[in-house]
Design a protein around this motif. Structure first.
Motif, PDB file in Angstrom:
ATOM      1  N   LEU A  82       0.729  -1.155   0.075  1.00 54.27           N
ATOM      2  CA  LEU A  82      -0.089   0.035   0.049  1.00 54.27           C
ATOM      3  C   LEU A  82       0.679   1.360  -0.192  1.00 54.27           C
ATOM      4  O   LEU A  82       0.557   2.116  -0.884  1.00 54.27           O
ATOM      5  CB  LEU A  82      -0.968   0.011   1.094  1.00 54.27           C
ATOM      6  N   PHE A  83       1.902   1.374   0.848  1.00 49.39           N
ATOM      7  CA  PHE A  83       2.839   2.557   0.863  1.00 49.39           C
ATOM      8  C   PHE A  83       3.655   2.477  -0.310  1.00 49.39           C
ATOM      9  O   PHE A  83       3.957   3.756  -0.763  1.00 49.39           O
ATOM     10  CB  PHE A  83       3.722   2.206   2.146  1.00 49.39           C
ATOM     11  N   GLY A  84       3.804   1.514  -1.037  1.00 46.89           N
ATOM     12  CA  GLY A  84       4.775   1.566  -2.210  1.00 46.89           C
ATOM     13  C   GLY A  84       4.040   1.968  -3.374  1.00 46.89           C
ATOM     14  O   GLY A  84       4.363   2.736  -4.155  1.00 46.89           O
ATOM     15  N   ILE A  85       2.706   1.600  -3.417  1.00 49.72           N
ATOM     16  CA  ILE A  85       1.816   2.118  -4.528  1.00 49.72           C
ATOM     17  C   ILE A  85       1.519   3.591  -4.131  1.00 49.72           C
ATOM     18  O   ILE A  85       1.584   4.637  -5.156  1.00 49.72           O
ATOM     19  CB  ILE A  85       0.502   1.558  -4.624  1.00 49.72           C
ATOM     20  N   GLN A  86       1.141   4.188  -3.042  1.00 48.74           N
ATOM     21  CA  GLN A  86       1.274   5.610  -2.724  1.00 48.74           C
ATOM     22  C   GLN A  86       2.246   6.481  -3.108  1.00 48.74           C
ATOM     23  O   GLN A  86       2.264   7.390  -3.610  1.00 48.74           O
ATOM     24  CB  GLN A  86       0.788   5.723  -1.353  1.00 48.74           C
ATOM     25  N   THR A  87       3.392   5.607  -2.763  1.00 46.30           N
ATOM     26  CA  THR A  87       4.701   6.592  -3.336  1.00 46.30           C
ATOM     27  C   THR A  87       4.974   6.675  -4.556  1.00 46.30           C
ATOM     28  O   THR A  87       5.025   7.912  -5.083  1.00 46.30           O
ATOM     29  CB  THR A  87       5.828   5.595  -2.500  1.00 46.30           C
ATOM     30  N   VAL A  88       4.489   5.811  -5.559  1.00 44.06           N
ATOM     31  CA  VAL A  88       4.698   5.700  -6.847  1.00 44.06           C
ATOM     32  C   VAL A  88       3.579   6.920  -7.292  1.00 44.06           C
ATOM     33  O   VAL A  88       3.965   7.806  -8.218  1.00 44.06           O
ATOM     34  CB  VAL A  88       4.223   4.421  -7.615  1.00 44.06           C
ATOM     35  N   LEU A  89       2.796   7.099  -7.030  1.00 42.22           N
ATOM     36  CA  LEU A  89       1.477   8.028  -7.358  1.00 42.22           C
ATOM     37  C   LEU A  89       1.936   9.381  -6.788  1.00 42.22           C
ATOM     38  O   LEU A  89       1.917  10.380  -7.650  1.00 42.22           O
ATOM     39  CB  LEU A  89       0.055   7.569  -6.406  1.00 42.22           C
ATOM     40  N   GLU A  90       2.518   9.454  -5.608  1.00 42.06           N
ATOM     41  CA  GLU A  90       2.780  10.682  -4.911  1.00 42.06           C
ATOM     42  C   GLU A  90       3.974  11.325  -5.808  1.00 42.06           C
ATOM     43  O   GLU A  90       4.138  12.535  -6.086  1.00 42.06           O
ATOM     44  CB  GLU A  90       3.210  10.774  -3.715  1.00 42.06           C
ATOM     45  N   ILE A 109      -0.404  15.885   0.067  1.00 47.44           N
ATOM     46  CA  ILE A 109      -0.996  14.839  -0.265  1.00 47.44           C
ATOM     47  C   ILE A 109      -1.023  14.004   1.164  1.00 47.44           C
ATOM     48  O   ILE A 109      -0.185  13.685   1.623  1.00 47.44           O
ATOM     49  CB  ILE A 109      -0.340  13.805  -1.380  1.00 47.44           C
ATOM     50  N   PHE A 110      -2.538  14.204   1.689  1.00 47.87           N
ATOM     51  CA  PHE A 110      -2.608  13.385   3.040  1.00 47.87           C
ATOM     52  C   PHE A 110      -3.497  12.168   2.669  1.00 47.87           C
ATOM     53  O   PHE A 110      -4.592  12.382   2.234  1.00 47.87           O
ATOM     54  CB  PHE A 110      -3.146  14.365   3.963  1.00 47.87           C
ATOM     55  N   TRP A 111      -2.905  10.988   2.942  1.00 47.38           N
ATOM     56  CA  TRP A 111      -3.913   9.604   2.887  1.00 47.38           C
ATOM     57  C   TRP A 111      -4.770   9.377   4.164  1.00 47.38           C
ATOM     58  O   TRP A 111      -4.311   9.789   5.359  1.00 47.38           O
ATOM     59  CB  TRP A 111      -2.896   8.598   2.514  1.00 47.38           C
ATOM     60  N   SER A 112      -5.865   8.716   3.785  1.00 41.64           N
ATOM     61  CA  SER A 112      -6.783   8.330   5.071  1.00 41.64           C
ATOM     62  C   SER A 112      -7.152   6.784   4.676  1.00 41.64           C
ATOM     63  O   SER A 112      -7.218   6.488   3.503  1.00 41.64           O
ATOM     64  CB  SER A 112      -7.863   9.277   5.136  1.00 41.64           C
ATOM     65  N   SER A 113      -7.557   6.267   5.652  1.00 43.01           N
ATOM     66  CA  SER A 113      -8.214   5.116   5.510  1.00 43.01           C
ATOM     67  C   SER A 113      -9.378   5.006   4.496  1.00 43.01           C
ATOM     68  O   SER A 113     -10.122   5.968   4.434  1.00 43.01           O
ATOM     69  CB  SER A 113      -8.709   4.419   6.780  1.00 43.01           C
TER      70      SER A 113
END
Length: 120
Positions: A82-90, A109-113
């Motif tokens: 999950l963190f890896g995919i978020q990092t690619v997008l960010e 960019i702030f992620w939430s559940s």
């Protein structure tokens, strides 16, 4: 609009989910960048109208655009993916934003559940 363009993007079940929204100055530049990155990193991209689906090994991201904002939903088998995919997008959102608006501050960019159903 044909049936394939109207049908919702298929979503698989995963363990971890997150979502965010952000303003991106040029959504088409981001889409092009993710298409190229998909070839390099070996993930598939599917575009349906204002939605883009990215399928990774062990995860998925759906990007949905409005007139001004981009909504992102990410799902993965575990928190590290999950963190890896978020990092690619960010990284790609920030790269496009910085390239196009050198005079302004890049978007925060702030992620939430999130729920298992995108954008619910």
């Amino acid at each position: 609009m044909n049936e394939a363009q109207r049908a919702p993007i298929e979503v698989e079940m995963y363990e971890c989910y997150s979502q965010t929204s952000v303003r991106v100055p040029n959504l088409s530049a981001l889409r092009e960048r993710l298409d190229i990155l998909g070839v390099v990193l070996r993930f598939s991209t599917t575009h349906r109208g204002r939605e883009t689906s990215l399928k990774f090994d062990g995860g998925q991201a759906i990007l949905k655009s409005s007139d001004k904002d981009l909504f992102l939903w990410v799902a993965a088998e575990n928190i590290l993916l999950l963190f890896g995919i978020q990092t690619v997008l960010e990284a790609n959102i920030l790269e496009v934003s910085i390239d196009l608006s050198r005079a302004t501050t890049p978007p925060a960019i702030f992620w939430s559940s999130a729920e298992a159903t995108p954008f619910s």
